[in-house]
Design an enzyme around this catalytic site. Structure first.
Site, mmCIF file in Angstrom:
data_model
loop_
_atom_site.group_PDB
_atom_site.id
_atom_site.type_symbol
_atom_site.label_atom_id
_atom_site.label_comp_id
_atom_site.label_asym_id
_atom_site.label_seq_id
_atom_site.Cartn_x
_atom_site.Cartn_y
_atom_site.Cartn_z
ATOM 1 N N GLY A 196 0.825 -1.199 0.000
ATOM 2 C CA GLY A 196 0.000 0.000 0.000
ATOM 3 C C GLY A 196 0.857 1.245 0.000
ATOM 4 N N GLN A 197 0.172 2.395 -0.022
ATOM 5 C CA GLN A 197 0.856 3.684 -0.072
ATOM 6 C C GLN A 197 0.144 4.636 0.862
ATOM 7 O OE1 GLN A 197 3.533 4.697 -2.245
ATOM 8 N NE2 GLN A 197 3.558 6.615 -1.097
ATOM 9 N N GLY A 198 0.869 5.266 1.759
ATOM 10 C CA GLY A 198 0.304 6.253 2.652
ATOM 11 C C GLY A 198 1.025 7.580 2.536
ATOM 12 N N GLY A 199 0.628 8.544 3.368
ATOM 13 C CA GLY A 199 1.286 9.839 3.334
ATOM 14 C C GLY A 199 2.738 9.752 3.754
ATOM 15 N N PHE A 200 3.055 8.775 4.611
ATOM 16 C CA PHE A 200 4.432 8.582 5.063
ATOM 17 C C PHE A 200 5.297 8.025 3.942
ATOM 18 C CE2 PHE A 200 7.444 7.661 8.524
ATOM 19 C CZ PHE A 200 8.256 6.710 7.917
ATOM 20 N N ASP A 207 -5.481 9.501 14.527
ATOM 21 C CA ASP A 207 -5.743 9.132 13.131
ATOM 22 C C ASP A 207 -6.354 7.734 13.051
ATOM 23 O OD1 ASP A 207 -5.847 9.662 10.437
ATOM 24 O OD2 ASP A 207 -3.822 8.948 10.027
ATOM 25 N N PRO A 239 5.533 4.276 0.987
ATOM 26 C CA PRO A 239 5.026 2.947 0.647
ATOM 27 C C PRO A 239 5.342 1.912 1.720
ATOM 28 C CG PRO A 239 7.013 3.412 -0.588
ATOM 29 C CD PRO A 239 6.693 4.665 0.158
ATOM 30 N N LYS A 261 7.882 -0.284 6.186
ATOM 31 C CA LYS A 261 7.400 1.044 5.800
ATOM 32 C C LYS A 261 8.614 1.926 5.528
ATOM 33 C CE LYS A 261 4.835 3.379 8.758
ATOM 34 N NZ LYS A 261 3.624 3.882 9.446
#
Length: 794
Positions: free
Chosen positions: A484-488, A602, A490, A505
């Protein structure tokens, strides 16, 4: 003919009712027998009832038919036919009779000598049809004679703005229209199901019969299981709701509905765009197309849709032939043109016709071609059709383009192979000379990294990994291993040499918040150990590379299962309830039982990971904050998090506390029960909180529940969770329960002892109600009170 229709309907009415009038049983309904308000006719089996009624907050009287439910008052009847919907009687002086010439009539009997005829005949159904019903539609946008039409509001049975219609199309399909504009459509009929309704083989289309002939369409349905009554009602807000009668509770229960997400709304993304409810944003231009109005598109207004980026050449001299983009699992666009052709001939017909923009072949439907703008496309995770869209040659590289790509890839990988070989040769030589290519981080490096931020250097228990080993474990961070991909940045799946699965991460070099989130997460989660928190195995800090290593959750995140139309079936209610309790236990540990007092800030489905047994683990502590033991609230000038899950006081004023997490948890709870994201739904553009509050006040909580988990045994527990969820999302923090109280509420058997929720934060409608509201008989899903709805600016 007019009188014949009335006579036929009376025959059906008698067959349904096997009537009892007063205390005397009768098997006929003879002229000039009449029913006078407030008298009613009740069938001998006590299922049906005919009589006059008044909706909630109304004094007007209507003649209607409803299922006899002795547990409810007149104001809570579920009426499925109304005679004089647009001609109400203003008092209780009306009578219902059959005239001498066979008409059904509602008369104002105030003046006995000169009865005033209010309504007569039975030309129109109202908002519902039951199993056994047969309807005939003319293929016309303006045909309103026989169409099912919604009530004007929940308490006003007059003709509303939504109706069911069969519009003039080559193929047979049904629409919900609003003010003569399509609002939802079934997709074409293939002989046994509507192909625009996913997963409907054994559900939505079960027992449907459709006959298209001479510009009219006959529709009827007869469920395979005739042991229960089934009913479809077009609600005042435009949803076709399937309901099943439950003899045990003497009530209707929601089974399925037409609109589940925003993508179900007709042409949500405009022309040449596809809607996918599992993506954010939900609208995306088709390949080869670009937004027509870029500024509005970025704001989330997709009405204008998309335009072609490169014009088609077709067979223009000296140009390359157009190609076709293959899209799978698609709800086919509206305005299909049907031709008699095989699958192969279908393709050939479109390729040879320069005006043909797309084609599809579906078993039972046949060959569909499109010559106009493609609208109302939706992406499904399963089901759907194969759609082929014509694009300019340059938008889809041909074989020559592929060869160039292959050549370039070979050159790049050749150079990469030589570089890697040289690197390992150098590393081996360096090792022989007693050197290390990349020395491992030491405690002094921890001190250098975190000391500058004024943080403790007590990280001796947290393992530090070499970057090269993490690269090896993830196959050099291969796209195939990307989770997946987050704001932080991949997240990648990896495997250690000993076979242990890990999740890595990796800090994105373009993330402005990544450095701060990285330090924050290491400081927070390295001190926490709980079975409902994801476990940090270690990290890596070498040069510009910063990585966190976690235990791998094989079932990914909650949102990956919950919001997928097929995967959600893996989460029955008991599994969902266990997930709710696990999240609560993890949050209790963060707030009260851990070495540190943590506010997560969050909490959302994508940050709830699921292990192999679907046990939940809270993750992503990049935005978490540590509280002092006597601290109740903090302020920040930097509001970070995810809209839709932020509490009002945090999003608007930067104030966060334990109650901020409770608000997020309430949103999560309502999402788990409903199976819907907290985003704008199809109903009047309401978000989930507004819709949940609306259903609560309308005593219609069944409509909120995901039909895949609804059964009689779990109903009480589901209603309790909705009530607890609404308590958590109340507007003011002091009204929300803390987590210990929340856990107690979930364990309580008698939900009548729970508080009554107040107005949620971030709802779009204000609902005010009397102070004496009581929750009455939760086991039978009855919430009795008077309410009125008014708009209020926020």
């Amino acid at each position: 003919m007019h009188h014949l229709k009335a006579a036929i309907y009376i025959f059906l009415l008698i067959s349904w009712f096997d009537v009892e009038f007063g205390s005397t049983a009768s098997n006929s309904f003879t002229f000039p027998q009449f029913v006078k308000d407030p008298e009613t006719l009740v069938s001998s089996n006590a299922i049906f009832q005919l009589g006059f009624f008044s909706p909630t907050n109304s004094t007007s009287r209507y003649l209607g038919i409803w299922f006899n439910n002795k547990l409810n008052s007149e104001n809570s009847l579920e009426v499925f036919w109304v005679a004089n919907r647009d001609s109400p009687v203003k008092d209780s002086s009306a009578v219902f009779k059959i005239s001498d010439d066979g008409d059904l009539q509602v008369m104002d009997a105030e003046d006995k000598d000169s009865n005033i005829r209010i309504w007569q005949s039975f030309d129109n159904p109202t908002d519902s049809f039951l199993s056994g019903t047969k309807l005939t539609f003319n293929k016309s946008l303006h045909d309103t004679k026989t169409n099912i039409q919604s009530w004007k509001s929940n308490n006003d049975p007059s003709s509303g703005r939504f109706r069911i219609a069969s519009l003039p199309r080559d193929l047979t399909e049904f629409f919900i229209v609003s003010d003569d504009k399509p609002y939802w459509r079934t997709g074409p009929w293939n002989g046994y199901r509507f192909i625009g309704i996913p997963f409907s083989d054994s559900e939505v289309s079960s027992g449907f019969n459709v006959d298209d002939h001479d510009g009219t369409v006959d529709f009827s349905f007869e469920p395979a299981d005739k042991s229960f009554w089934e009913r479809y009602v077009l609600t005042y807000d435009g949803i076709l709701l399937g309901r099943i009668w439950n003899d045990n509770s003497s009530s209707w229960e929601s089974a399925r509905q037409s609109l589940y997400t925003e993508c179900d709304v007709y042409s949500k993304c405009g022309k040449y765009a596809v809607c996918d409810s599992l993506k954010e944003p939900i609208c995306e231009c088709l390949r080869g197309f670009t937004p027509e109005n870029v500024d509005e598109w970025r704001k989330g207004n997709w009405t204008d849709g998309c335009v072609r980026r490169t014009e088609l050449q077709c067979n223009a001299p000296g140009s390359k032939q157009d190609k076709f983009l293959h899209m799978k699992q698609i709800k086919v666009p509206d305005y299909a043109r049907w031709i008699l052709a095989s699958a192969d001939d279908c393709q050939g017909n479109c390729i040879g016709d320069c005006s043909c923009l797309a084609y599809s072949y579906y078993t039972g439907v046949g060959c569909m071609l499109w010559n106009a703008s493609l609208i109302d496309l939706q992406q499904y995770s399963e089901d759907g059709a194969d759609l082929f869209i014509r694009l300019a040659n340059s938008e889809l590289p041909g074989e020559s383009g592929k060869k160039k790509i292959i050549t370039a890839v070979c050159v790049i990988f050749g150079a990469l192979f030589v570089s890697i070989a040289a690197f390992f040769l150098w590393k081996r030589m360096a090792h022989k000379n007693g050197k290390r290519a990349t020395p491992p981080p030491k405690e002094t490096e921890w001190q250098n990294i975190f000391g500058a931020a004024g943080c403790s250097n007590d990280f001796q228990d947290l393992p530090l990994f070499e970057f090269t080993k993490l690269a090896d474990a993830t196959d050099n961070f291969s796209e195939m291993n990307k989770l997946g991909q987050g704001g932080f940045g991949p997240v990648y799946k990896g495997k250690w040499e000993d076979g242990q699965d890990i999740a890595v991460k990796r800090l994105s070099s373009v993330s402005g918040q990544g450095q701060q989130e990285f330090m924050n997460e290491v400081m927070v989660i390295s001190k926490l150990q709980h079975k409902n928190l994801v476990r940090l195995l270690g990290c890596s800090v070498e040069g510009e590379e910063k990585l966190l290593v976690y235990e791998l959750m094989p079932n990914k995140s909650l949102d990956a299962l919950l919001f997928d139309p097929q995967q959600c079936k893996l989460l029955d209610w008991q599994k969902r309830f266990n997930i709710i309790k696990g999240i609560c236990r993890g949050l209790l540990y963060l707030h009260r039982d851990s070495r540190l007092r943590i506010i997560h800030r969050d909490l959302k489905p994508s940050n709830i990971l699921l292990d192999e047994e679907l046990n939940p683990k809270i993750s992503d502590f990049g935005l978490a904050r540590i509280f002092g033991s006597k601290q109740d609230q903090a302020n920040t000038l930097r509001v970070v998090g995810t809209y839709g899950y932020m509490s009002p006081e945090y999003a608007m004023e930067g104030q966060f506390s334990e109650k901020s997490d409770v608000f997020s948890l309430g949103v999560l709870l309502l999402e788990i029960v409903s199976g819907r994201r907290n985003q704008k739904l199809a109903q009047e553009s309401l978000n989930l909180l507004t819709y949940a509050w609306k259903m609560w006040n309308e005593n219609n909580m069944l409509s909120l529940i995901d039909p895949t988990i609804l059964d009689q045994r779990s109903k009480v527990q589901l209603f309790k969770c909705i009530q607890v969820g609404l308590l958590c999302v109340q507007e003011f923090p002091e009204d929300r329960p803390d987590v210990p109280a929340l856990i107690s509420m979930l364990d309580v058997d008698d939900a009548k002892t729970l508080p009554i929720p107040k107005q949620p934060g971030f709802t779009q409608h204000r609902v005010r109600f009397k102070d004496e509201i009581l929750l009455n008989c939760l086991e039978d899903c009855s919430v009795n009170y008077d309410s009125m709805t008014a708009l209020s600016a926020r």
